[in-house]
Motif scaffolding. Structure first.
Motif, PDB file in Angstrom:
ATOM      1  N   LEU A 136       6.115  14.530   2.580  1.00  0.00           N
ATOM      2  CA  LEU A 136       6.248  13.088   2.745  1.00  0.00           C
ATOM      3  C   LEU A 136       5.663  12.308   1.571  1.00  0.00           C
ATOM      4  CD1 LEU A 136       5.458  12.680   6.563  1.00  0.00           C
ATOM      5  CD2 LEU A 136       7.683  12.660   5.428  1.00  0.00           C
ATOM      6  N   ASP A 137       4.570  12.789   1.006  1.00  0.00           N
ATOM      7  CA  ASP A 137       3.978  12.094  -0.146  1.00  0.00           C
ATOM      8  C   ASP A 137       4.934  12.110  -1.330  1.00  0.00           C
ATOM      9  OD1 ASP A 137       1.672  11.444   1.198  1.00  0.00           O
ATOM     10  OD2 ASP A 137       0.570  13.212   0.511  1.00  0.00           O
ATOM     11  N   ARG A 179       7.749   9.674  -0.718  1.00  0.00           N
ATOM     12  CA  ARG A 179       7.339   8.291  -1.000  1.00  0.00           C
ATOM     13  C   ARG A 179       7.296   8.030  -2.507  1.00  0.00           C
ATOM     14  NH1 ARG A 179       3.336   9.610   2.922  1.00  0.00           N
ATOM     15  NH2 ARG A 179       3.837   8.763   4.994  1.00  0.00           N
ATOM     16  N   ARG A 231      10.786   7.508  -3.553  1.00  0.00           N
ATOM     17  CA  ARG A 231      11.243   6.207  -3.056  1.00  0.00           C
ATOM     18  C   ARG A 231      10.710   5.072  -3.936  1.00  0.00           C
ATOM     19  NH1 ARG A 231      12.903   3.918   1.880  1.00  0.00           N
ATOM     20  NH2 ARG A 231      12.303   1.733   2.093  1.00  0.00           N
ATOM     21  N   LEU A 232       9.453   5.172  -4.326  1.00  0.00           N
ATOM     22  CA  LEU A 232       8.858   4.141  -5.179  1.00  0.00           C
ATOM     23  C   LEU A 232       9.562   4.078  -6.526  1.00  0.00           C
ATOM     24  CD1 LEU A 232       6.687   2.039  -5.789  1.00  0.00           C
ATOM     25  CD2 LEU A 232       5.178   3.911  -6.509  1.00  0.00           C
ATOM     26  N   ASN A 269       3.269  -2.038  -3.004  1.00  0.00           N
ATOM     27  CA  ASN A 269       3.531  -2.056  -1.561  1.00  0.00           C
ATOM     28  C   ASN A 269       4.836  -2.779  -1.244  1.00  0.00           C
ATOM     29  OD1 ASN A 269       1.252  -0.617  -0.750  1.00  0.00           O
ATOM     30  ND2 ASN A 269      -0.032  -2.442  -0.701  1.00  0.00           N
ATOM     31  N   LEU A 318       7.747  -0.540  -2.131  1.00  0.00           N
ATOM     32  CA  LEU A 318       7.973   0.510  -1.135  1.00  0.00           C
ATOM     33  C   LEU A 318       8.634  -0.023   0.125  1.00  0.00           C
ATOM     34  CD1 LEU A 318       4.765   2.747  -1.312  1.00  0.00           C
ATOM     35  CD2 LEU A 318       7.130   3.490  -1.630  1.00  0.00           C
ATOM     36  N   ASP A 319       8.446  -1.308   0.411  1.00  0.00           N
ATOM     37  CA  ASP A 319       9.023  -1.899   1.619  1.00  0.00           C
ATOM     38  C   ASP A 319      10.483  -2.302   1.439  1.00  0.00           C
ATOM     39  OD1 ASP A 319       6.717  -1.607   3.049  1.00  0.00           O
ATOM     40  OD2 ASP A 319       5.955  -3.624   2.617  1.00  0.00           O
TER      41      ASP A 319
END
Length: 222
Positions: free
Chosen positions: A92-93, A96, A99-100, A142, A145-146
């Protein structure tokens, strides 16, 4: 269920060529040279060399020895499918992190976001850790990432790099691929292209021996 020998027989030659390159990758990542690797799996250095060059097809004992020595998935060695380790658990890390990078690439390429461009430059030069604790950077990351991003793109990049244990190298590849993806998605300004082509056609130089001709103008050197 087919045994390993039958599975090898069913693999097409193109896959066997891939097996050779994947074995080469396994040896490189193991930190051993071919001779040391051969000794670790109880094979001759010459045979290992032949397999890496795609000149010989390994048997079941050879593949089992590799799995026991370096914990590599036989399915992955034979077909390239799945992960190198054979694990199915999603990191998962790492997901992410991908994704970033995808989100930042989209912000930079599609919206020309200057903060995204600055952060991408920091990531590319491995300097993000120097400023990551700053409130402004934290807030921006942040928010990045959203953002909604193409999940199929993230999964494709995750699967393409899941075998790569060097996260720095994998991260740079993901970033480069994401930037290329969004640059290709940018709308084409046909008006600008036509204007550029017209300007270039007016100033295109044609060599004609002792003189030169530029479209719309002629001149001759003495």
């Amino acid at each position: 269920m087919k045994d390993i020998e039958q599975a090898i027989s069913d693999v097409e030659m193109s896959s066997l060529d891939g097996l050779a390159s994947r074995l080469g990758l396994v040896i490189a990542l193991s930190g051993m040279n071919q001779g040391e690797f051969a000794k670790a799996i109880g094979a001759s250095a010459a045979f290992v060399s032949d397999v890496v060059r795609g000149q010989k097809k390994p048997g079941a004992e050879f593949l089992l020895a590799i799995r026991q020595a370096v914990k590599v998935s036989i399915d992955w060695l034979l077909t390239g499918e799945g992960s190198m380790s054979g694990e199915s658990r999603i990191d998962l890390d790492w997901m992410r992190a991908i994704r970033l990078r995808v989100s930042l690439a989209e912000l930079a390429c599609r919206e020309n976001n200057q903060m995204a461009r600055a952060v991408l430059d920091l990531i590319e030069n491995e300097r993000l850790t120097e400023v990551v604790d700053e409130p402004a950077i934290q807030s921006f990351l942040n928010s990045a990432l959203d953002r909604p991003v193409p999940i199929d793109l993230i999964l494709t990049m995750y699967n393409s790099q899941v075998w790569n244990q060097d996260r720095t190298s994998a991260g740079k590849t993901v970033l480069s691929d994401a930037i290329a993806y969004f640059q290709a998605k940018k709308p084409v300004d046909f008006s600008a292209l036509l204007h550029q082509e017209k300007a270039e056609s007016q100033n295109s130089q044609v060599n004609i021996g002792s003189g030169n001709r530029i479209a719309g103008r002629d001149y001759h050197e003495e």
